[in-house]
Motif scaffolding. Sequence first.
Motif, PDB file in Angstrom:
ATOM      1  N   PHE A 293       2.364 -11.965   9.763  1.00  0.00           N
ATOM      2  CA  PHE A 293       1.811 -11.644  10.897  1.00  0.00           C
ATOM      3  C   PHE A 293       2.458 -10.035  10.750  1.00  0.00           C
ATOM      4  O   PHE A 293       3.240  -9.770   9.950  1.00  0.00           O
ATOM      5  N   LEU A 294       1.858  -9.004  11.562  1.00  0.00           N
ATOM      6  CA  LEU A 294       2.137  -7.751  11.682  1.00  0.00           C
ATOM      7  C   LEU A 294       3.739  -7.515  11.774  1.00  0.00           C
ATOM      8  O   LEU A 294       4.430  -7.895  12.537  1.00  0.00           O
ATOM      9  N   GLY A 295       3.891  -6.651  10.989  1.00  0.00           N
ATOM     10  CA  GLY A 295       5.553  -6.143  10.950  1.00  0.00           C
ATOM     11  C   GLY A 295       5.487  -4.552  11.487  1.00  0.00           C
ATOM     12  O   GLY A 295       6.219  -3.845  12.337  1.00  0.00           O
ATOM     13  N   GLY A 296       4.501  -3.801  10.955  1.00  0.00           N
ATOM     14  CA  GLY A 296       4.229  -2.293  11.183  1.00  0.00           C
ATOM     15  C   GLY A 296       4.097  -1.587   9.991  1.00  0.00           C
ATOM     16  O   GLY A 296       3.703  -1.923   8.847  1.00  0.00           O
ATOM     17  N   LEU A 297       4.122  -0.185  10.062  1.00  0.00           N
ATOM     18  CA  LEU A 297       3.957   0.896   9.217  1.00  0.00           C
ATOM     19  C   LEU A 297       5.390   1.454   8.737  1.00  0.00           C
ATOM     20  O   LEU A 297       5.985   1.619   9.512  1.00  0.00           O
ATOM     21  N   CYS A 298       5.157   1.577   7.208  1.00  0.00           N
ATOM     22  CA  CYS A 298       6.363   2.266   6.623  1.00  0.00           C
ATOM     23  C   CYS A 298       5.909   3.514   5.830  1.00  0.00           C
ATOM     24  O   CYS A 298       5.390   3.417   4.477  1.00  0.00           O
ATOM     25  N   PRO A 299       5.909   4.553   6.498  1.00  0.00           N
ATOM     26  CA  PRO A 299       5.419   5.704   5.789  1.00  0.00           C
ATOM     27  C   PRO A 299       6.064   6.019   4.444  1.00  0.00           C
ATOM     28  O   PRO A 299       7.312   5.950   4.305  1.00  0.00           O
ATOM     29  N   ALA A 300       5.253   6.615   3.510  1.00  0.00           N
ATOM     30  CA  ALA A 300       5.501   6.697   2.357  1.00  0.00           C
ATOM     31  C   ALA A 300       6.638   5.753   1.506  1.00  0.00           C
ATOM     32  O   ALA A 300       7.300   6.327   0.454  1.00  0.00           O
ATOM     33  N   TRP A 301       6.265   4.658   1.810  1.00  0.00           N
ATOM     34  CA  TRP A 301       7.268   3.454   1.391  1.00  0.00           C
ATOM     35  C   TRP A 301       6.858   3.287  -0.165  1.00  0.00           C
ATOM     36  O   TRP A 301       7.805   3.184  -0.920  1.00  0.00           O
ATOM     37  N   PHE A 302       5.679   3.618  -0.763  1.00  0.00           N
ATOM     38  CA  PHE A 302       5.289   3.255  -2.286  1.00  0.00           C
ATOM     39  C   PHE A 302       4.933   4.813  -2.707  1.00  0.00           C
ATOM     40  O   PHE A 302       4.565   4.918  -3.954  1.00  0.00           O
ATOM     41  N   GLY A 303       5.212   5.846  -1.887  1.00  0.00           N
ATOM     42  CA  GLY A 303       4.714   7.244  -2.029  1.00  0.00           C
ATOM     43  C   GLY A 303       3.516   7.403  -1.247  1.00  0.00           C
ATOM     44  O   GLY A 303       3.930   7.936  -0.229  1.00  0.00           O
ATOM     45  N   PRO A 304       2.313   6.604  -1.213  1.00  0.00           N
ATOM     46  CA  PRO A 304       1.727   6.152  -0.340  1.00  0.00           C
ATOM     47  C   PRO A 304       2.229   5.169   0.683  1.00  0.00           C
ATOM     48  O   PRO A 304       3.507   4.895   0.427  1.00  0.00           O
ATOM     49  N   ASP A 305       1.733   4.915   1.917  1.00  0.00           N
ATOM     50  CA  ASP A 305       2.455   4.012   2.972  1.00  0.00           C
ATOM     51  C   ASP A 305       2.346   2.561   2.743  1.00  0.00           C
ATOM     52  O   ASP A 305       1.270   1.924   1.798  1.00  0.00           O
ATOM     53  N   GLY A 306       3.171   1.988   3.313  1.00  0.00           N
ATOM     54  CA  GLY A 306       3.443   0.470   3.305  1.00  0.00           C
ATOM     55  C   GLY A 306       2.902  -0.141   4.617  1.00  0.00           C
ATOM     56  O   GLY A 306       3.335   0.585   5.588  1.00  0.00           O
TER      57      GLY A 306
END
Length: 350
Positions: A293-306
């Motif tokens: 289930f959802l945890g949330g947004l991880c900005p720039a995690w990969f360069g792009p977002d996770g």
Amino acid sequence: MIMEKAEALSRLAALPPVAPGQSYVIDHFRPEDALGVARLYYTVYGDSYPVDTPYIPERLIQAAERNDIFCVLARTPSGDILGAASVYRSSPPNPGCYEIGQTLILPEYRLGRIFFLLYDFTLTNVLTDPRVEATFSEAVCHHLTTQKLCLRLGMLATALELNLMPAKAYAQEGLTGRTSCLVFSRVNRCSHALVHAPQRYAQDLALLYQGLCLDRSPGAPRNPEPDSACSLKVERFPVAGVVRGQLATVGEDLDARLDRLESGSPDVAQVFVNLADPGCPWAVDQLTARGYFLGGLCPAWFGPDGLLLQKLAQPPDFDALQTFTDRGLAVRDMVRADYTRLTRAAGSSR
């Protein structure tokens, strides 16, 4: 030859304690500070800190030289280290995305202002470094202090990691269950990236992107090619009972790869899905079908977002979570709503 942890601990045990009442300055780490930092970790954690590097001065110096860690210290005129805070590389595949944490103060100095001064110095002298593209911090939810410090650094709540830390990590604070963490994020600079938002989380992501001011545009999702392979890096944290998967590229073999990721029945399984990959919505369907289930947004995690999804061995206690901002409450509520949908769907299928 660099010493091993056992030798390092023996040396640290023989050092005299730091004298109370000393004056100090807040400064960047220097190589000659490494032994004092090691003594700080040993004083606070004994031999139980799960990573060896802080105990071994030579390794800490090497990590700083590689830009794997930016350490800020409270240093006395004699060279004693009274406290430290770090910005360091951890789980994100993007080497420019650093974690903020590892903040320690000697017990005799915790009533002063060192804690806040370390964070203020980090804000003005570390987060402005061009090598630090983005930062995140895992703020515990059994008190509000760390969350308030994240706001002091200009960070926004973007995800909730449920049951992340084992009970023994905070047993001295009287806690008896696992501890959850509210993830705060800040992006200093980033390139344009596509976002392939799963339909089920489109509204949640729209809210989580608010205030981040990122250069993002929607992509065109598609299913992975037949016989394609995932790029999935797995990290295991046995002491914490946590396993993490970094899904940089979605492939048709995802289900089999998840079988291996979940082997050993971890307390918490996390998968970070690259939102720039067109297969992200397909991967999310596979994950939610397995109980994620959802945890949330991880900005720039990969360069792009996770996009973080999570699966738990035991139900979380949402009512015990402490957070105090409208945004933090919104993150908690969206994660809770998705977890509730998951459990209801599982119950109706029996």
